[in-house]
Design a protein around this motif. Structure first.
Motif, short mmCIF file in Angstrom:
data_model
loop_
_atom_site.label_atom_id
_atom_site.label_comp_id
_atom_site.label_asym_id
_atom_site.label_seq_id
_atom_site.Cartn_x
_atom_site.Cartn_y
_atom_site.Cartn_z
N ALA A 1 0.82 -1.21 0.00
CA ALA A 1 0.00 0.00 0.00
C ALA A 1 0.85 1.26 0.00
O ALA A 1 0.63 2.16 -0.80
N GLY A 2 1.84 1.29 0.88
CA GLY A 2 2.62 2.52 1.01
C GLY A 2 3.58 2.76 -0.15
O GLY A 2 3.91 3.89 -0.47
N ALA A 3 4.00 1.69 -0.80
CA ALA A 3 5.06 1.82 -1.80
C ALA A 3 4.51 2.37 -3.11
O ALA A 3 3.33 2.26 -3.40
N GLU A 4 5.40 2.98 -3.89
CA GLU A 4 4.99 3.54 -5.17
C GLU A 4 4.65 2.42 -6.14
O GLU A 4 3.61 2.44 -6.80
N ARG A 5 5.57 1.44 -6.23
CA ARG A 5 5.28 0.25 -7.04
C ARG A 5 5.21 -0.94 -6.11
O ARG A 5 5.87 -0.96 -5.07
N PRO A 6 4.37 -1.92 -6.42
CA PRO A 6 4.25 -3.06 -5.51
C PRO A 6 5.62 -3.69 -5.22
O PRO A 6 6.36 -4.01 -6.16
N ILE A 7 5.93 -3.80 -3.93
CA ILE A 7 7.21 -4.42 -3.56
C ILE A 7 7.09 -5.93 -3.65
O ILE A 7 7.97 -6.62 -4.15
N LEU A 8 5.97 -6.42 -3.13
CA LEU A 8 5.74 -7.88 -3.16
C LEU A 8 4.95 -8.22 -4.41
O LEU A 8 3.84 -7.75 -4.61
N ARG A 9 5.58 -9.00 -5.28
CA ARG A 9 4.87 -9.43 -6.46
C ARG A 9 4.89 -10.95 -6.52
O ARG A 9 5.72 -11.59 -5.85
#
Lengths: 610, 307
Positions: A117-125
């Motif tokens: 949620a907080g990150a600009e791009r999804p960190i966990l993919r």
């Protein structure tokens, strides 16, 4: 009754044991996976972390929130299985288990969403639940099944649905064996610190393989691609199924497909004319050529008694030679004299000239949204057509007529209605799904109609069940064999429309890349679908999904796509053996015995109550 | 176009070489069908045998290091026979014990033989279509210029041998009885299931042998789809040969001649190669149409037996 209850207890205990073992050995969830398959594996008994720690910001507390309730649930289930009258309680536990799985799913998704949620791009993919969680789901379903099986009439219930039980059980067995093959063939990525971790990695590899295989179910372009690959399989599956229904084994679908492709190409390239004439003619030509190629072994069987199996196979090879002869060169020497052919397109590659635009089957975007506006023509035509067919309470002819009328009215009405504008992304428009898919649906309907609703179909089924009896009953056996093989061949020939006229192999041409072995896959489809139109449609779709997913498996894990072919072959083998299930699943007489026995027991119980 | 003596000699030896796998497989099919089980899985079993022979020999070469190992191809041959027997045993279990439709069960094995080799080849060699070439092929026996693979001699020796087994031994009598009238054989104390298992496994062993011949006798590697319908042609030859070793010898020679002709004509300008390749298949269709009516298969063939 007591022995039955004891047996139920043992079955639940065995399943529970396996469940606990899987909980211990397999990962429960994978919040982050790298390319190549290695991932962060979570388990309540200890994680496997390739980078030494959990991904930044990820909280794994949810795992214990599901683990302890699950443990309590398992203990309760095992205890309840040994109380008197356990079946009803097991229903409850099964539903409870489904709830637990849902809980795990929601908690896991929430934990991933929190990080992303907080990150600009999804960190966990590339995150997904693991085998440990799926085991909970599987055990819940197992409990529900056991509960149904051990309630009164349970066995008869299962036996009556053996048309579904046998293919599904065979699919399950083939998947298990496929899992073993993957485990043997492929080294698990990542380094294991302990024996349990080695297991964890292996089981995760197998789970990931199957997740990829079934991934087209949840991604839109994969979904369309699975429909695309299912299209020819529906045709060839029906071609084989029609033969089976008539007591004939049509292994000739590949050859019939080739002949259909050649005919479609000839009409599509060399016949000028308006679209409304050329396109139907090209489709008809494909059906006719495939049908004639199929009728040939039928005639050989009727006239000379030559077995259709070997003849259809031989005709496959002959068709392949003919196909190559036409498109691999334009100049041949016969006894020193030179023969010129006009079919090959100039260039290195063996392929024909391009199909004229008028003879092409439209792409799915043109059908769904011509000119960028969503069209209601097709859905309305389908809806009104079906309504017309099913709501008319008169003779068959009337029903078909009403169905057709409804279809036409729906098509015109839908065409006039204004639709909202839509646009599709390149990943969707690049999928070459085309109108041949609708043809395939029509073919399914034709199969249902002909086999189950006409006199000819009745004769065909009689031939399949008891050829001698049918003959004495007035069926012209020889002619019928030729007709069945003709229709089967025509269905297989229609598969070619998808490839040649619909551009299913990237180009609107006849090419050497024509995947005629799809004809063999039709055998698996027909068996899996138990020779019913609905079954064939679903089985073809299943294989379409697996074939699409197979590409992902190859891309991401480097496992050969042929894994899917092996799975198909295993499914055929297991269905042939009746899924290794007890005899009453394969033998109608014994199935009837089961029903009678259950009926007697029910009556006895009622007598006791009185 | 001049067809001189060299052409005919080459054609003769090519015929012998082409006949060998067909003869081995057809004799195997005969044992299976005489026991009452149709085995159209022979096509797939040839592929499994060829794959096994090529991979086993190549892997052992890799392990042993360079240098000639004259015994190595024989290990390949034996393992191909073992795997062939094993695959046939699967067909036997499914169709005898589980009473499956014999043609469907066998078709499943043929489908498996289309997919499984790719998995194995990808695992060992990283490509899905062919194995690495082996150095230790089967030797050639015979005078210079006319040498043939030992399996060629073996195949032709097996003709009188299988005739003797089938018609002159108690085993052969039982095998035939089980295929003609299993109930009667059972009444006389013959173990129907066991005889059928033996018949099917025997056919698998012989087809595996044919596969080994293709992979390390005829060629020196496994190539995808290398059986090219030989299993089916063998079955047609067996029907044409009326389930009799001598008949099978002559019918496989006919098919072998057709394939040899196709090969010998390929370099010439007489007929286009792509059409000539269809020659054996056309012959098969014609033969089945012309002679099927006159031959009589074992009475119980294709029917599962139930006690």
């Amino acid at each position: 009754m007591l022995t039955d209850e004891r047996r139920l207890g043992v079955l639940v205990a065995l399943g529970g044991g396996v469940l606990f073992l899987l909980w211990y050995l397999a990962p429960w969830a994978v919040p982050h996976r790298l390319f190549g398959g290695e991932g962060v594996l979570l388990s309540p008994f200890g994680h496997h972390l390739p980078q030494g720690s959990l991904p930044q910001g990820y909280r794994d507390g949810w795992l214990l929130w599901t683990f302890y309730p699950s443990l309590a649930w398992l203990g309760l289930t095992l205890a309840l299985a040994w109380t008197p009258k356990p079946a009803r309680k097991l229903y409850l536990m099964g539903v409870l288990g489904l709830g637990l799985f849902l809980l795990a799913y929601l908690l896991f998704q929430a934990s991933v969403a929190q990080v992303n949620a907080g990150a600009e791009r999804p960190i966990l993919r590339r995150y997904s639940l693991g085998l440990g969680s799926y085991a909970t789901l599987a055990f819940s379903l197992y409990l529900l099944l056991l509960a149904r099986l051990f309630s009164p009439g349970g066995l008869a219930f299962l036996v009556r649905r053996r048309g579904v039980v046998v293919p599904l059980f065979s699919l399950l067995l083939a998947s298990l064996l496929g899992g073993v093959i993957v485990a043997v063939m492929k080294r698990a990525p990542g380094e294991a610190q302990s024996l349990r971790e080695a297991w964890m990695l292996k089981l995760d590899l197998i789970t990931y393989t199957y997740q990829l295989l079934y991934s087209p179910l949840v991604n839109p372009s994969g979904f369309l691609q699975s429909l695309l690959l299912a299209t020819p399989l529906i045709f060839t599956g029906l071609a084989v199924a029609l033969g089976f229904r008539g007591g004939l084994f049509n292994i000739g679908a590949p050859g019939q497909l080739i002949l259909g492709a050649i005919a479609a190409m000839l009409v599509g390239v060399y016949l000028p004319g308006p679209r409304w004439l050329v396109l139907p003619l090209a489709i008809l030509a494909a059906a006719l050529a495939g049908g004639l190629w199929g009728a040939l072994p039928g005639w050989l069987k009727a006239r000379f008694g030559a077995h259709e199996v070997i003849n259809t196979i031989m005709l496959n090879y002959i068709a392949a030679s003919l196909f190559l002869f036409l498109i691999s060169a334009n100049e041949y020497k016969f006894f020193g004299r030179t023969l010129y052919l006009p079919f090959k397109y100039p260039g290195y590659e063996a392929r024909s000239h391009e199909i004229r635009p008028e003879a092409r089957i439209p792409h799915w975007t043109e059908l769904v949204a011509p000119g960028g506006e969503l069209s209601f023509a097709l859905p309305l035509a389908l809806l009104l057509g079906l309504l017309g067919y099913f709501l008319t309470r008169k003779s068959l002819g009337h029903r078909v007529l009403m169905g057709l009328l409804g279809g036409v009215v729906g098509y015109v009405m839908g065409g006039l209605l204004p639709g909202p504008g839509v646009s599709f992304g390149p990943d969707l428009t690049s999928v070459r799904l085309n109108g041949a898919f609708l043809l395939a649906l029509l073919a399914l309907f034709f199969f249902h109609f002909y086999v189950f609703r006409t006199v000819g179909g009745y004769e065909l089924r009689a031939m399949g069940l008891a050829p001698k009896a049918a003959e004495y009953g007035g069926v012209m056996a020889g002619r019928k064999v030729v007709l069945i093989m003709f229709l089967a061949g025509a269905l297989a020939g229609l598969a070619a429309t998808h490839y040649v006229l619909g551009g299913g192999i990237d180009e609107y041409r006849l090419k050497q890349a024509l995947p005629y072995s799809v004809g063999f896959d039709g055998i698996a489809v027909a068996l899996m679908g138990q020779n019913t139109p609905l079954g064939v449609g679903l089985a073809a779709w299943l294989f379409g999904i697996l074939l699409t997913g197979g590409l992902q498996v190859n891309l991401q894990l480097g496992i050969s796509r042929e894994l899917v072919a092996v799975l198909q072959a295993l499914i055929v083998l297991f269905i042939a053996a009746g899924g290794f299930l007890p005899r009453y699943f394969t033998d109608p007489l014994r199935a009837a015995e089961v029903e009678v026995r259950e009926e007697a027991r029910k009556r006895e119980e009622r007598g006791e109550a009185r | 176009m001049n067809l001189d003596t060299a052409f005919w000699i080459a054609l003769f030896f090519s015929t012998l070489r082409q006949t060998t796998p067909l003869l081995l497989t057809a004799l195997g099919g005969m044992f299976s069908e005489r026991s009452g089980v149709v085995n159209i899985a022979l096509e797939g079993i040839i592929l499994f045998g060829a794959l096994t022979a090529a991979v086993v020999v190549e892997r052992l070469e890799y392990a042993l290091g360079p240098g000639p190992h004259p015994w190595l191809p024989w290990v390949g041959v034996l393992s191909a026979m073992a795997v062939g027997g094993l695959v046939a045993w699967v067909h036997a279990v499914v169709s005898i014990k589980y009473r499956a439709d014999q043609i469907i069960s066998a078709t499943a094995i043929n489908l498996l033989a289309l997919g499984a080799p790719s998995l194995v080849l990808t695992y060992f060699y990283g490509n899905a279509t062919n194995s690495k070439e082996v150095v230790n092929r089967l030797p050639l026996w015979g005078p210079e210029g006319f040498a043939l693979s030992p399996l060629v001699y073996l195949a032709f020796l097996l003709v009188p041998l299988s005739w003797w087994i089938l018609f002159k031994t108690p085993f052969g009598l039982r095998l035939r009885a089980v295929g003609e009238h299993p109930e009667a054989a059972d009444t006389l104390g013959v173990n129907v299931y066991r005889m059928r298992y033996i018949g099917v496994v025997l056919s698998g062993i012989l087809a595996g042998l044919a596969g080994a011949y293709l992979a390390i006798g005829f060629l020196n590697q496994f190539v995808r789809g290398m059986s090219a319908g030989m299993g089916f042609i063998s079955l047609a030859a067996m029907i044409f040969g009326k389930w009799h070793p001598l008949g099978i010898l002559f019918s496989t020679l006919l098919f072998g001649f057709a394939s040899a002709l196709a090969i010998q004509l390929q370099g010439t300008e007489i007929l286009p190669a792509v059409l000539v390749q269809a020659f054996p298949y056309v012959v098969t269709v014609l033969v089945l149409a012309g002679f099927m009516g006159k031959s009589r298969p074992p009475a119980a063939v294709g029917k599962p037996y139930e006690k």
